[in-house]
Motif scaffolding. Structure first.
Motif, PDB file in Angstrom:
ATOM      1  N   ALA A  48      23.724 -17.037   4.657  1.00  0.00           N
ATOM      2  CA  ALA A  48      23.604 -15.585   4.768  1.00  0.00           C
ATOM      3  C   ALA A  48      23.073 -14.946   3.480  1.00  0.00           C
ATOM      4  N   GLY A 104      18.300  -8.539   8.572  1.00  0.00           N
ATOM      5  CA  GLY A 104      18.709  -9.007   9.891  1.00  0.00           C
ATOM      6  C   GLY A 104      17.814 -10.133  10.388  1.00  0.00           C
ATOM      7  N   LEU A 107      18.671 -13.242   8.393  1.00  0.00           N
ATOM      8  CA  LEU A 107      19.930 -13.829   8.855  1.00  0.00           C
ATOM      9  C   LEU A 107      19.699 -14.645  10.121  1.00  0.00           C
ATOM     10  N   GLU A 108      18.990 -14.058  11.079  1.00  0.00           N
ATOM     11  CA  GLU A 108      18.719 -14.779  12.333  1.00  0.00           C
ATOM     12  C   GLU A 108      17.921 -16.057  12.072  1.00  0.00           C
ATOM     13  N   VAL A 112      22.284 -17.297  11.442  1.00  0.00           N
ATOM     14  CA  VAL A 112      23.462 -16.430  11.429  1.00  0.00           C
ATOM     15  C   VAL A 112      23.314 -15.422  12.566  1.00  0.00           C
ATOM     16  N   LYS A 113      24.269 -15.417  13.474  1.00  0.00           N
ATOM     17  CA  LYS A 113      24.213 -14.535  14.636  1.00  0.00           C
ATOM     18  C   LYS A 113      24.626 -13.110  14.247  1.00  0.00           C
ATOM     19  N   LEU A 114      23.807 -12.143  14.635  1.00  0.00           N
ATOM     20  CA  LEU A 114      24.116 -10.740  14.390  1.00  0.00           C
ATOM     21  C   LEU A 114      25.088 -10.235  15.453  1.00  0.00           C
ATOM     22  N   LEU A 115      25.943  -9.291  15.070  1.00  0.00           N
ATOM     23  CA  LEU A 115      26.849  -8.691  16.058  1.00  0.00           C
ATOM     24  C   LEU A 115      26.088  -7.781  17.010  1.00  0.00           C
ATOM     25  N   GLU A 128      25.105  -5.974  11.053  1.00  0.00           N
ATOM     26  CA  GLU A 128      26.390  -6.614  10.814  1.00  0.00           C
ATOM     27  C   GLU A 128      26.405  -8.026  11.393  1.00  0.00           C
ATOM     28  N   PHE A 129      27.196  -8.880  10.737  1.00  0.00           N
ATOM     29  CA  PHE A 129      27.439 -10.226  11.227  1.00  0.00           C
ATOM     30  C   PHE A 129      28.875 -10.586  10.875  1.00  0.00           C
ATOM     31  N   ASP A 131      31.629 -13.915  10.031  1.00  0.00           N
ATOM     32  CA  ASP A 131      31.764 -15.334   9.740  1.00  0.00           C
ATOM     33  C   ASP A 131      32.586 -15.983  10.858  1.00  0.00           C
TER      34      ASP A 131
END
Length: 151
Positions: A48, A104, A107-108, A112-115, A128-129, A131
């Motif tokens: 991240a 964002g 992250l993807e 890392v999956k975004l909320l 936002e993400f 853990d």
């Protein structure tokens, strides 16, 4: 105007009246996140974009850097902390970035999956993400209010 000022009482006046020490807030020290596995947590946060400042495996602790500041995100292994989805009512910490929408995408790209997709806020955009233990981090920018952004 602070809440104390809105009722006609400054922090200095409240301290003098109560005779107690000042509770003046000077800034953040660290933000603590409980995790179930230090290695997994460090790997997640490195993906991240968080560099590790210190890691002490013997006590289950890692400190992640946030910008140029000494305080950071503390990851601490705690018994009984298991993977869980984040809930809307979970506390959040938002950190300033130059471009939240770009963050964002990064992250993807790092898995890392975004909320949710980046969303508009008064100052710019936020993404936002969470853990694996449900701790929520937001990356927010000041693209709409650059005069408020860090330089």
């Amino acid at each position: 105007m602070s809440d104390n000022q809105s009722v006609g009482l400054s922090v200095d006046q409240s301290v003098r009246q109560s005779g107690e020490q000042s509770t003046e807030l000077l800034g953040f020290d660290n933000v603590l996140f409980p995790v179930g596995d230090l290695g997994e947590a460090v790997g997640f946060y490195e993906r991240a974009g968080f560099p590790v400042a210190h890691r002490i495996d013997e006590i289950g602790l890692a400190i992640l850097k946030v910008g140029k500041e000494t305080p950071g995100i503390l990851l601490r292994v705690e018994d009984g902390v298991e993977h869980r989805p984040s809930a809307w009512s979970t506390p959040r910490v938002w950190l300033e970035v130059p471009d939240a929408r770009g963050a964002g995408r990064a992250l993807e790209d790092a898995g890392v999956k975004l909320l949710a997709p980046p969303f508009s806020v008064a100052t710019g955009y936020t993404v936002e993400f969470a853990d694996p233990w449900g701790n929520v981090i937001g990356f927010t920018d000041y693209r709409k209010r650059p005069e408020l952004a860090r330089s």
